[in-house]
Design a protein around this motif. Structure first.
Motif, PDB file in Angstrom:
ATOM      1  N   THR A  76       0.841  -1.195   0.000  1.00  0.00           N
ATOM      2  CA  THR A  76       0.000   0.000   0.000  1.00  0.00           C
ATOM      3  C   THR A  76       0.876   1.244   0.000  1.00  0.00           C
ATOM      4  O   THR A  76       2.054   1.187   0.355  1.00  0.00           O
ATOM      5  CB  THR A  76      -0.918   0.053   1.247  1.00  0.00           C
ATOM      6  N   HIS A  77       0.283   2.324  -0.447  1.00  0.00           N
ATOM      7  CA  HIS A  77       0.943   3.623  -0.390  1.00  0.00           C
ATOM      8  C   HIS A  77      -0.110   4.669  -0.022  1.00  0.00           C
ATOM      9  O   HIS A  77      -1.303   4.396  -0.053  1.00  0.00           O
ATOM     10  CB  HIS A  77       1.637   3.973  -1.718  1.00  0.00           C
ATOM     11  N   ALA A  78       0.352   5.841   0.355  1.00  0.00           N
ATOM     12  CA  ALA A  78      -0.548   6.921   0.749  1.00  0.00           C
ATOM     13  C   ALA A  78      -0.772   7.874  -0.416  1.00  0.00           C
ATOM     14  O   ALA A  78       0.118   8.114  -1.229  1.00  0.00           O
ATOM     15  CB  ALA A  78       0.044   7.687   1.928  1.00  0.00           C
ATOM     16  N   ARG A  79      -1.981   8.394  -0.477  1.00  0.00           N
ATOM     17  CA  ARG A  79      -2.316   9.513  -1.364  1.00  0.00           C
ATOM     18  C   ARG A  79      -2.793  10.631  -0.452  1.00  0.00           C
ATOM     19  O   ARG A  79      -3.688  10.436   0.362  1.00  0.00           O
ATOM     20  CB  ARG A  79      -3.407   9.137  -2.363  1.00  0.00           C
ATOM     21  N   TYR A  80      -2.164  11.789  -0.564  1.00  0.00           N
ATOM     22  CA  TYR A  80      -2.481  12.932   0.280  1.00  0.00           C
ATOM     23  C   TYR A  80      -3.309  13.930  -0.504  1.00  0.00           C
ATOM     24  O   TYR A  80      -2.946  14.277  -1.634  1.00  0.00           O
ATOM     25  CB  TYR A  80      -1.192  13.591   0.786  1.00  0.00           C
ATOM     26  N   VAL A  81      -4.408  14.381   0.099  1.00  0.00           N
ATOM     27  CA  VAL A  81      -5.327  15.320  -0.557  1.00  0.00           C
ATOM     28  C   VAL A  81      -5.560  16.493   0.391  1.00  0.00           C
ATOM     29  O   VAL A  81      -5.979  16.297   1.539  1.00  0.00           O
ATOM     30  CB  VAL A  81      -6.667  14.643  -0.908  1.00  0.00           C
ATOM     31  N   LEU A  82      -5.285  17.696  -0.097  1.00  0.00           N
ATOM     32  CA  LEU A  82      -5.539  18.903   0.685  1.00  0.00           C
ATOM     33  C   LEU A  82      -7.039  19.165   0.716  1.00  0.00           C
ATOM     34  O   LEU A  82      -7.672  19.295  -0.333  1.00  0.00           O
ATOM     35  CB  LEU A  82      -4.805  20.099   0.068  1.00  0.00           C
ATOM     36  N   CYS A  83      -7.605  19.224   1.913  1.00  0.00           N
ATOM     37  CA  CYS A  83      -9.045  19.456   2.065  1.00  0.00           C
ATOM     38  C   CYS A  83      -9.360  20.880   2.483  1.00  0.00           C
ATOM     39  O   CYS A  83     -10.484  21.336   2.299  1.00  0.00           O
ATOM     40  CB  CYS A  83      -9.621  18.483   3.095  1.00  0.00           C
ATOM     41  N   SER A  84      -8.405  21.562   3.075  1.00  0.00           N
ATOM     42  CA  SER A  84      -8.624  22.939   3.520  1.00  0.00           C
ATOM     43  C   SER A  84      -8.608  23.892   2.329  1.00  0.00           C
ATOM     44  O   SER A  84      -7.675  23.852   1.525  1.00  0.00           O
ATOM     45  CB  SER A  84      -7.518  23.372   4.484  1.00  0.00           C
ATOM     46  N   PRO A  85      -9.611  24.741   2.222  1.00  0.00           N
ATOM     47  CA  PRO A  85      -9.547  25.771   1.185  1.00  0.00           C
ATOM     48  C   PRO A  85      -8.524  26.829   1.590  1.00  0.00           C
ATOM     49  O   PRO A  85      -8.521  27.290   2.733  1.00  0.00           O
ATOM     50  CB  PRO A  85     -10.961  26.332   1.134  1.00  0.00           C
ATOM     51  N   VAL A  86      -7.649  27.154   0.668  1.00  0.00           N
ATOM     52  CA  VAL A  86      -6.607  28.140   0.940  1.00  0.00           C
ATOM     53  C   VAL A  86      -6.544  29.163  -0.179  1.00  0.00           C
ATOM     54  O   VAL A  86      -6.928  28.893  -1.313  1.00  0.00           O
ATOM     55  CB  VAL A  86      -5.211  27.486   1.112  1.00  0.00           C
ATOM     56  N   GLU A  87      -6.058  30.332   0.175  1.00  0.00           N
ATOM     57  CA  GLU A  87      -5.771  31.377  -0.797  1.00  0.00           C
ATOM     58  C   GLU A  87      -4.264  31.597  -0.760  1.00  0.00           C
ATOM     59  O   GLU A  87      -3.693  31.817   0.309  1.00  0.00           O
ATOM     60  CB  GLU A  87      -6.487  32.669  -0.413  1.00  0.00           C
ATOM     61  N   VAL A  88      -3.622  31.536  -1.929  1.00  0.00           N
ATOM     62  CA  VAL A  88      -2.185  31.800  -1.997  1.00  0.00           C
ATOM     63  C   VAL A  88      -2.002  33.307  -2.045  1.00  0.00           C
ATOM     64  O   VAL A  88      -2.459  33.971  -2.976  1.00  0.00           O
ATOM     65  CB  VAL A  88      -1.540  31.126  -3.231  1.00  0.00           C
ATOM     66  N   LEU A  89      -1.356  33.835  -1.019  1.00  0.00           N
ATOM     67  CA  LEU A  89      -1.123  35.272  -0.952  1.00  0.00           C
ATOM     68  C   LEU A  89       0.169  35.654  -1.664  1.00  0.00           C
ATOM     69  O   LEU A  89       0.265  36.703  -2.277  1.00  0.00           O
ATOM     70  CB  LEU A  89      -1.062  35.734   0.511  1.00  0.00           C
ATOM     71  N   GLN A  90       1.165  34.773  -1.555  1.00  0.00           N
ATOM     72  CA  GLN A  90       2.455  35.052  -2.183  1.00  0.00           C
ATOM     73  C   GLN A  90       3.227  33.747  -2.278  1.00  0.00           C
ATOM     74  O   GLN A  90       3.154  32.899  -1.391  1.00  0.00           O
ATOM     75  CB  GLN A  90       3.231  36.051  -1.334  1.00  0.00           C
ATOM     76  N   SER A  91       3.964  33.586  -3.364  1.00  0.00           N
ATOM     77  CA  SER A  91       4.886  32.453  -3.461  1.00  0.00           C
ATOM     78  C   SER A  91       6.116  32.905  -4.225  1.00  0.00           C
ATOM     79  O   SER A  91       6.052  33.817  -5.054  1.00  0.00           O
ATOM     80  CB  SER A  91       4.236  31.248  -4.131  1.00  0.00           C
ATOM     81  N   TRP A  92       7.211  32.268  -3.905  1.00  0.00           N
ATOM     82  CA  TRP A  92       8.471  32.650  -4.530  1.00  0.00           C
ATOM     83  C   TRP A  92       9.355  31.430  -4.632  1.00  0.00           C
ATOM     84  O   TRP A  92       9.407  30.595  -3.741  1.00  0.00           O
ATOM     85  CB  TRP A  92       9.164  33.726  -3.678  1.00  0.00           C
ATOM     86  N   ARG A  93      10.059  31.335  -5.766  1.00  0.00           N
ATOM     87  CA  ARG A  93      10.988  30.233  -6.004  1.00  0.00           C
ATOM     88  C   ARG A  93      12.210  30.776  -6.697  1.00  0.00           C
ATOM     89  O   ARG A  93      12.119  31.406  -7.734  1.00  0.00           O
ATOM     90  CB  ARG A  93      10.319  29.167  -6.859  1.00  0.00           C
ATOM     91  N   ASP A  94      13.366  30.509  -6.097  1.00  0.00           N
ATOM     92  CA  ASP A  94      14.653  30.852  -6.691  1.00  0.00           C
ATOM     93  C   ASP A  94      15.178  29.584  -7.357  1.00  0.00           C
ATOM     94  O   ASP A  94      15.471  28.618  -6.686  1.00  0.00           O
ATOM     95  CB  ASP A  94      15.621  31.330  -5.607  1.00  0.00           C
ATOM     96  N   ARG A  95      15.270  29.583  -8.662  1.00  0.00           N
ATOM     97  CA  ARG A  95      15.625  28.366  -9.400  1.00  0.00           C
ATOM     98  C   ARG A  95      17.108  28.297  -9.751  1.00  0.00           C
ATOM     99  O   ARG A  95      17.475  27.770 -10.786  1.00  0.00           O
ATOM    100  CB  ARG A  95      14.784  28.267 -10.663  1.00  0.00           C
ATOM    101  N   ARG A  96      17.952  28.840  -8.927  1.00  0.00           N
ATOM    102  CA  ARG A  96      19.389  28.775  -9.203  1.00  0.00           C
ATOM    103  C   ARG A  96      19.927  27.394  -9.059  1.00  0.00           C
ATOM    104  O   ARG A  96      19.532  26.598  -8.301  1.00  0.00           O
ATOM    105  CB  ARG A  96      20.162  29.684  -8.272  1.00  0.00           C
TER     106      ARG A  96
END
Length: 96
Positions: A76-96
């Motif tokens: 068996t393996h796990a499948r994770y599902v986000l149930c909480s409704p969320v609003e993304v206020l900001q995200s940032w990724r440095d791809r160096r």
């Protein structure tokens, strides 16, 4: 090495949370996957159970669904599902 952070707000009127590193990455993956969710096979990451635990500590609801799989090493393996409704206020990724 890539650096990442995400700031979200739990809806409808919850507090905001800023997450960093792999926990932020895992949350992004869960948001993008929607009701399909993520498994360590479809979204490779070394510590999914840890990421989900840390999200739950922050107050996010994440379901863990157990699924069977066959193959050379059935189990068996796990499948994770986000149930909480969320609003993304900001995200940032440095791809160096």
């Amino acid at each position: 090495m890539s650096k990442i952070f995400i700031t979200i707000r739990l809806l409808p009127d919850g507090a905001s949370h800023t997450l960093f590193g792999r926990v932020a990455w895992a949350l992004e993956q869960l948001i993008d996957a929607g009701s399909v969710g993520c498994t360590p096979v479809t979204h490779p990451g070394p510590r999914w159970s840890s990421y989900v635990h840390l999200l739950r500590i922050r107050g996010l609801e994440v379901d863990t669904l157990r699924e069977s799989h066959g193959g050379q090493f059935p189990g068996t393996h796990a499948r994770y599902v986000l149930c909480s409704p969320v609003e993304v206020l900001q995200s940032w990724r440095d791809r160096r």
